[in-house]
Design a protein around this motif. Sequence first.
Motif, PDB file in Angstrom:
ATOM      1  N   PHE A   2      24.320   9.417 -26.735  1.00  0.00           N
ATOM      2  CA  PHE A   2      25.242  10.283 -26.009  1.00  0.00           C
ATOM      3  C   PHE A   2      24.867  11.763 -26.081  1.00  0.00           C
ATOM      4  O   PHE A   2      25.113  12.515 -25.141  1.00  0.00           O
ATOM      5  N   TYR A   3      24.290  12.162 -27.204  1.00  0.00           N
ATOM      6  CA  TYR A   3      24.059  13.590 -27.426  1.00  0.00           C
ATOM      7  C   TYR A   3      23.032  13.794 -28.536  1.00  0.00           C
ATOM      8  O   TYR A   3      23.037  13.078 -29.542  1.00  0.00           O
ATOM      9  N   THR A   4      22.146  14.772 -28.347  1.00  0.00           N
ATOM     10  CA  THR A   4      21.279  15.241 -29.417  1.00  0.00           C
ATOM     11  C   THR A   4      21.236  16.763 -29.349  1.00  0.00           C
ATOM     12  O   THR A   4      21.467  17.358 -28.283  1.00  0.00           O
ATOM     13  N   GLU A   5      20.941  17.385 -30.477  1.00  0.00           N
ATOM     14  CA  GLU A   5      20.879  18.842 -30.511  1.00  0.00           C
ATOM     15  C   GLU A   5      19.778  19.372 -29.587  1.00  0.00           C
ATOM     16  O   GLU A   5      19.898  20.437 -28.989  1.00  0.00           O
ATOM     17  N   ASP A   6      18.695  18.618 -29.460  1.00  0.00           N
ATOM     18  CA  ASP A   6      17.567  19.064 -28.638  1.00  0.00           C
ATOM     19  C   ASP A   6      17.810  18.854 -27.147  1.00  0.00           C
ATOM     20  O   ASP A   6      17.616  19.767 -26.340  1.00  0.00           O
ATOM     21  N   ALA A   7      18.233  17.629 -26.781  1.00  0.00           N
ATOM     22  CA  ALA A   7      18.387  17.298 -25.358  1.00  0.00           C
ATOM     23  C   ALA A   7      19.759  17.648 -24.820  1.00  0.00           C
ATOM     24  O   ALA A   7      19.929  17.826 -23.615  1.00  0.00           O
ATOM     25  N   GLY A   8      20.760  17.743 -25.693  1.00  0.00           N
ATOM     26  CA  GLY A   8      22.122  18.004 -25.239  1.00  0.00           C
ATOM     27  C   GLY A   8      22.811  16.712 -24.829  1.00  0.00           C
ATOM     28  O   GLY A   8      22.516  15.630 -25.341  1.00  0.00           O
ATOM     29  N   THR A   9      23.744  16.812 -23.885  1.00  0.00           N
ATOM     30  CA  THR A   9      24.515  15.659 -23.430  1.00  0.00           C
ATOM     31  C   THR A   9      23.659  14.725 -22.583  1.00  0.00           C
ATOM     32  O   THR A   9      22.911  15.171 -21.725  1.00  0.00           O
ATOM     33  N   LYS A  10      23.806  13.435 -22.858  1.00  0.00           N
ATOM     34  CA  LYS A  10      23.098  12.429 -22.068  1.00  0.00           C
ATOM     35  C   LYS A  10      24.099  11.693 -21.184  1.00  0.00           C
ATOM     36  O   LYS A  10      25.136  11.231 -21.674  1.00  0.00           O
ATOM     37  N   VAL A  11      23.787  11.589 -19.896  1.00  0.00           N
ATOM     38  CA  VAL A  11      24.682  10.919 -18.946  1.00  0.00           C
ATOM     39  C   VAL A  11      23.901   9.897 -18.148  1.00  0.00           C
ATOM     40  O   VAL A  11      22.791  10.168 -17.687  1.00  0.00           O
ATOM     41  N   VAL A  12      24.492   8.722 -17.987  1.00  0.00           N
ATOM     42  CA  VAL A  12      23.890   7.662 -17.177  1.00  0.00           C
ATOM     43  C   VAL A  12      24.475   7.751 -15.760  1.00  0.00           C
ATOM     44  O   VAL A  12      25.691   7.814 -15.593  1.00  0.00           O
ATOM     45  N   PHE A  13      23.601   7.754 -14.771  1.00  0.00           N
ATOM     46  CA  PHE A  13      24.037   7.832 -13.379  1.00  0.00           C
ATOM     47  C   PHE A  13      23.844   6.494 -12.678  1.00  0.00           C
ATOM     48  O   PHE A  13      22.920   5.739 -12.986  1.00  0.00           O
ATOM     49  N   SER A  14      24.704   6.239 -11.711  1.00  0.00           N
ATOM     50  CA  SER A  14      24.571   5.043 -10.884  1.00  0.00           C
ATOM     51  C   SER A  14      23.587   5.323  -9.754  1.00  0.00           C
ATOM     52  O   SER A  14      23.072   6.444  -9.614  1.00  0.00           O
TER      53      SER A  14
END
Length: 423
Positions: free
Chosen positions: A200-212
């Motif tokens: 869901f989240y890492t300090e390096d990449a930030g927020t992770k979102v799955v798109f349709s």
Amino acid sequence: MKEKHTCFCWSLGNRSKFWIFLLCTGIAIFSMQTVYKDQILSRTPSAAEPLPIRLTIPVDLVYTWVNGSDPKHQDILRRMIDVLLKNHSLTATRARNLGTHRFADNDALRYSLRSVEKHADWIRHIFIVTNGQVPGWLNLRNSKVTIVNHEDIFDDPDDLPTFSSHSIEHNIYKINGLSEGFIYMNDDFFFGQNVSLEDFYTEDAGTKVVFSTWTASTVCGGKCSANLIRNGVCDTTCNYDHCAWDGGDCDEIPERLRPKDDGTSHCDYTTSIFFTNALYNRVFGARIRKVPAHTPLFIKKTVFQDFVKRFPNEIKATTKNKIRSPLDFQFEFSYVYFQMEGQSSARFKAFYSSSLYSFVMLFANEDKARKDLDMLRKTKKKFICLNDDIDYKKTREAQVTVRLLHEFYEAMFPKRSSFEIVD
């Protein structure tokens, strides 16, 4: 450190070796365990599980839930429908969005919590947002779960009661004691595999979102273009509910008109995305925007607060809508794209892979339900959404589908969680 312990142990005489060896072994095992503050994680994973990452932040989980079989809920809903009928404003779309299937409770929350305890027990605390209802099976003695009433997060009492998930979602960040970063889930979301914060989240990449794979529409009804929405001019070709009532540009909304897309599933959901996308085209520029998949969403309160400051009128108007409206500022879509396009300091990583999630819409159709549920059992993807679109007027078919659903739940999550009362 481990090498130093080893040298020390073997430098002693033989009589002490056995007891010191046991002591050193204990130290080594302890040092290998991951220790987390705030009671985020307190177990050691088995060999079959992926090693958890060290959490640097506490993470809570928020659910929204309603029990549509509750007589009090049904009474309030009937009174709202009577008002709409009296005002000649119960369009086919509104009637659908107030239908039984929108509020049915088939124990999804119970099994969703089982999936959390099985696959994500690093979650610090769980908040369940309701209209005052409490699941009869919920163990309120569990210190990791809290019921939050709508009154606790809505600023204006006149905005309640509400039957709009969009309205509720725009207020969940106000929950008292909620962690800065939290995960939002509907009660029909499940984890099919072990998940970690890194999903869901890492300090390096930030927020992770799955798109349709679904792209937000920029045209409605063939003639209504998104650039006509909320342009200050009444465009009659757009003044229909499936075209978001021209974004409110017309003085009068022909409520008596039946929508052209009568019978279309989740019309106000899809239309609110069309409307929100049209607004974002004006604010951030026209571009192709994919719709976020029906998966858990990681939210940061500080980003949300900036979001509210940027779009106060749209969020306030959505909060005041007691039922879903074509003019809603659709929650996931608006928050995600604000973070991507309106928050220069926010880090974000998008995923467009369907291998991460499964979305199934359940109908009163035995053959389709069997096929879809068998697929979910076999694939067991990381994120699962089982959306209820069952027509409960088809009594026999609906009963069969619900039975198949419960069989699926028990096959996937048979172990009772600590969130349930022991019979």
